[in-house]
Design a protein around this motif. Structure first.
Motif, short mmCIF file in Angstrom:
data_model
loop_
_atom_site.label_atom_id
_atom_site.label_comp_id
_atom_site.label_asym_id
_atom_site.label_seq_id
_atom_site.Cartn_x
_atom_site.Cartn_y
_atom_site.Cartn_z
N ALA A 1 0.73 -1.08 0.04
CA ALA A 1 -0.24 0.04 0.01
C ALA A 1 0.82 1.31 -0.04
CB ALA A 1 -1.10 -0.11 1.34
N GLU A 2 1.97 1.30 0.74
CA GLU A 2 2.87 2.42 0.79
C GLU A 2 3.55 2.51 -0.61
OE1 GLU A 2 2.99 4.71 3.01
OE2 GLU A 2 1.55 3.75 4.16
N ILE A 3 3.95 1.55 -1.15
CA ILE A 3 4.46 1.42 -2.50
C ILE A 3 3.69 2.19 -3.42
CG2 ILE A 3 5.67 0.38 -4.57
CD1 ILE A 3 6.76 -1.43 -2.28
N ILE A 4 2.39 1.73 -3.48
CA ILE A 4 1.27 2.37 -4.41
C ILE A 4 1.16 3.77 -4.16
CG2 ILE A 4 -1.17 2.28 -4.90
CD1 ILE A 4 -1.00 -0.90 -4.51
N ARG A 5 1.26 4.29 -2.91
CA ARG A 5 0.78 5.61 -2.50
C ARG A 5 2.12 6.31 -3.30
NH1 ARG A 5 -0.86 3.55 2.61
NH2 ARG A 5 -3.02 3.58 2.75
N ARG A 6 3.26 6.09 -2.94
CA ARG A 6 4.37 6.40 -3.41
C ARG A 6 4.32 6.70 -4.82
NH1 ARG A 6 7.04 10.81 -2.60
NH2 ARG A 6 9.11 10.67 -2.83
N LEU A 7 4.13 5.50 -5.53
CA LEU A 7 4.06 5.68 -6.93
C LEU A 7 3.12 6.57 -7.49
CD1 LEU A 7 4.78 1.95 -8.20
CD2 LEU A 7 6.53 3.81 -7.96
N GLY A 8 1.98 6.69 -6.74
CA GLY A 8 0.75 7.61 -7.33
C GLY A 8 1.02 9.03 -7.34
N SER A 9 1.75 9.32 -6.31
CA SER A 9 2.15 10.69 -6.03
C SER A 9 3.05 11.14 -6.86
CB SER A 9 2.80 11.04 -4.56
OG SER A 9 3.87 10.36 -4.35
N LEU A 10 3.94 10.19 -7.54
CA LEU A 10 4.73 10.61 -8.49
C LEU A 10 4.41 10.42 -9.83
CD1 LEU A 10 8.10 8.59 -6.94
CD2 LEU A 10 7.52 11.17 -6.83
N SER A 11 3.26 9.77 -10.08
CA SER A 11 2.87 9.56 -11.48
C SER A 11 2.61 10.68 -12.56
CB SER A 11 1.48 8.74 -11.40
OG SER A 11 0.42 9.52 -10.85
N ILE B 1 4.90 -2.72 -24.98
CA ILE B 1 5.25 -3.08 -23.55
C ILE B 1 6.47 -2.20 -23.27
CG2 ILE B 1 6.28 -4.91 -22.13
CD1 ILE B 1 3.89 -6.72 -23.90
N PHE B 2 7.59 -2.11 -24.16
CA PHE B 2 9.03 -1.69 -23.91
C PHE B 2 8.82 -0.14 -23.60
CE2 PHE B 2 13.22 -0.14 -24.60
CZ PHE B 2 14.06 -1.11 -24.16
N CYS B 3 8.04 0.59 -24.76
CA CYS B 3 7.84 2.02 -24.40
C CYS B 3 7.17 2.31 -23.24
CB CYS B 3 6.94 2.57 -25.34
SG CYS B 3 7.88 2.55 -27.29
N VAL B 4 6.09 1.46 -22.68
CA VAL B 4 5.42 1.85 -21.49
C VAL B 4 6.27 1.52 -20.42
CG1 VAL B 4 3.60 1.09 -19.94
CG2 VAL B 4 2.95 1.56 -22.59
N LEU B 5 7.08 0.76 -20.31
CA LEU B 5 7.74 0.24 -19.12
C LEU B 5 9.01 1.40 -18.87
CD1 LEU B 5 8.26 -3.63 -19.28
CD2 LEU B 5 7.08 -2.21 -17.41
N LEU B 6 9.43 1.55 -20.09
CA LEU B 6 10.70 2.61 -20.11
C LEU B 6 10.18 3.88 -19.76
CD1 LEU B 6 13.71 3.09 -20.54
CD2 LEU B 6 13.39 3.32 -23.04
N LEU B 7 9.35 4.50 -20.37
CA LEU B 7 8.98 5.87 -20.14
C LEU B 7 8.25 5.93 -18.74
CD1 LEU B 7 6.98 6.80 -23.41
CD2 LEU B 7 9.30 7.61 -22.58
N PHE B 8 7.36 4.93 -18.30
CA PHE B 8 6.73 5.10 -17.00
C PHE B 8 7.94 5.01 -16.04
CE2 PHE B 8 4.85 3.46 -13.02
CZ PHE B 8 3.69 4.15 -12.87
N THR B 9 8.68 4.09 -16.05
CA THR B 9 10.07 4.11 -15.02
C THR B 9 10.99 5.13 -14.94
OG1 THR B 9 10.24 1.60 -15.19
CG2 THR B 9 12.02 2.47 -14.33
N ASP C 1 11.02 12.02 -11.41
CA ASP C 1 10.06 12.71 -10.21
C ASP C 1 10.39 12.45 -8.98
OD1 ASP C 1 7.78 14.84 -10.86
OD2 ASP C 1 6.77 13.35 -9.18
N TRP C 2 10.87 11.47 -8.71
CA TRP C 2 11.54 10.89 -7.23
C TRP C 2 12.58 11.90 -6.89
CZ3 TRP C 2 16.14 9.32 -5.40
CH2 TRP C 2 16.18 8.92 -4.02
N ILE C 3 13.68 12.00 -7.96
CA ILE C 3 14.72 12.81 -7.66
C ILE C 3 13.99 14.28 -7.56
CG2 ILE C 3 16.73 14.01 -9.13
CD1 ILE C 3 17.11 11.50 -10.28
#
Length: 388
Positions: free
Chosen positions: A278-288, A328-336, A342-344
């Motif tokens: 749940a905490e990981i999801i919250r963190r990813l959501g805030s950075l999305s 799949i490659f584009c989505v994974l690369l761009l999202f990551t 955004d974390w930085i």
């Protein structure tokens, strides 16, 4: 009584925020890769699959705004939040510009001079990001919208919202011709309609959908796909159908809105146990949101697909397998990449924020936030703002 939301973000809605952003990336991939049904090209398996994916992802923009209204209407407006959002947008406009310039990549400033430079300096006014412009302006209006929702009865909201939806959605959804008034949902007035729709749902609910969210989502998306495909066949014989071929893919199309509402209710039924996940999801959501600001930057939006394709499919081979591989490659690369950047950015902002809030302008900003906070009860808890 509409209960006040807890301070901690609800993980199921943050998961929906993540899914919505992934959908946005998929939409942009489909557009950049030209894998959608085209009136001037014959049908094939890849285009049909791409268009089917688009119909199921098109609800992403409305979903993002629905989340803002459904959850945000219960919280108070903050000047610091508006400033932070603007600074986040500026961070991306200039950060990516400097990186591209250092790497010798063509930029808007290098091709259009002072006119291109204004798109970095004034990203809201120039619609550097059209969604960010409407989203930011919507947030500035939330104090007014919140007061309206707080003080209107259910009947008043039904009449007002019904009138707005008829004007901005229902009529255009059945019209065989385009209206000069219609912006296809790419504007602030439509965002206000969606926001108020979410506020109504949050305050009064929608029993018809509450247990049928997934059904409404799937039915709405499939309905849009069937209409689009039907218009393709009709347009091959009669040009008068060419406009309506595009209508199912407008954000203010009625099925696009109902699909987003269905998706919202579908995720409302998901229960995520508190803990690490749940905490990981919250963190990813805030950075999305950073994922959008990264890959839709004016200097990258028409560059990233060709660059990625040159690596994973240099020969440009077609077919469903190659299409899925690229997707799949584009989505994974761009999202990551967007999440990492955004974390930085969030770490930098946190550090700068600690210093800034000890300055005179920072203290003044905190004072303005306090002035706009809801009243406190005697026990120190937030008062309930909304009542049925």
């Amino acid at each position: 009584m509409w209960m006040v939301a807890e301070h901690k973000r609800m993980a199921n809605y943050e998961l929906l925020r993540i899914v919505a952003m992934i959908m946005v990336v998929i939409l942009h991939f489909l557009s950049r890769s030209d894998n959608l049904i085209n009136l001037d090209l014959p049908l094939n398996g890849v285009r049909i699959l791409g268009t089917l994916l688009e119909t199921f992802c098109l609800v992403a923009v409305n979903t993002y705004v629905l989340l803002s209204g459904y959850l945000g209407i219960r919280s108070s407006f903050k000047v610091s939040r508006a400033v932070g959002l603007l600074c986040q947008i500026w961070f991306y406009t200039f950060f990516i510009f400097f990186i591209c310039s250092a790497m010798g990549i063509t930029t808007a400033a290098s091709t259009r001079g002072i006119y291109g430079l204004t798109e970095y300096l004034f990203p809201i006014e120039t619609e550097h990001y059209w969604f960010a412009t409407s989203y930011f302006m919507l947030y500035l209006l939330t104090p007014v919208l919140g007061l309206a929702v707080k003080n209107m009865t259910k009947k008043q909201m039904q009449i007002t919202l019904g009138g707005l939806l008829i004007l901005f959605s229902v009529i255009k959804s059945i019209s065989p011709v385009a209206f000069a008034f219609d912006r296809y949902g790419y504007d602030l007035p439509w965002f206000i309609c969606v926001y108020l729709t979410a506020a109504y749902l949050g305050r009064f609910g929608f029993p018809l959908m509450e247990k049928r969210g997934w059904l409404f989502y799937a039915g709405s998306c499939l309905g849009g796909f069937i209409i689009n495909l039907s218009m393709w066949f009709l347009s091959q014989k009669w040009d008068s159908f060419r406009y309506y071929f595009t209508v199912p893919f407008h954000y203010n199309f009625i099925l696009c809105l109902s699909g987003a509402v269905g998706l919202l209710y579908g995720f409302s039924q998901i229960r995520i146990k508190e803990g690490t996940l749940a905490e990981i999801i919250r963190r990813l959501g805030s950075l999305s949101f950073g994922v959008y600001l990264f890959h839709e930057h004016i200097d990258l939006r028409y560059l990233w697909y060709d660059s990625i394709k040159a690596v994973i499919n240099p020969q440009g081979k077609g077919g469903i397998l190659y299409f899925l591989r690229e997707l799949i490659f584009c989505v994974l690369l761009l999202f990551t990449a967007g999440i990492v950047i955004d974390w930085i950015r969030s770490r930098i902002f946190a550090l700068v924020g600690k210093i800034f809030y000890n300055t005179k302008p920072g203290r003044r900003l905190k004072e303005m936030d306090l002035c706009l906070r809801p009243n406190l009860r005697a026990d120190g808890s937030m008062e309930d703002l909304y009542e049925k």
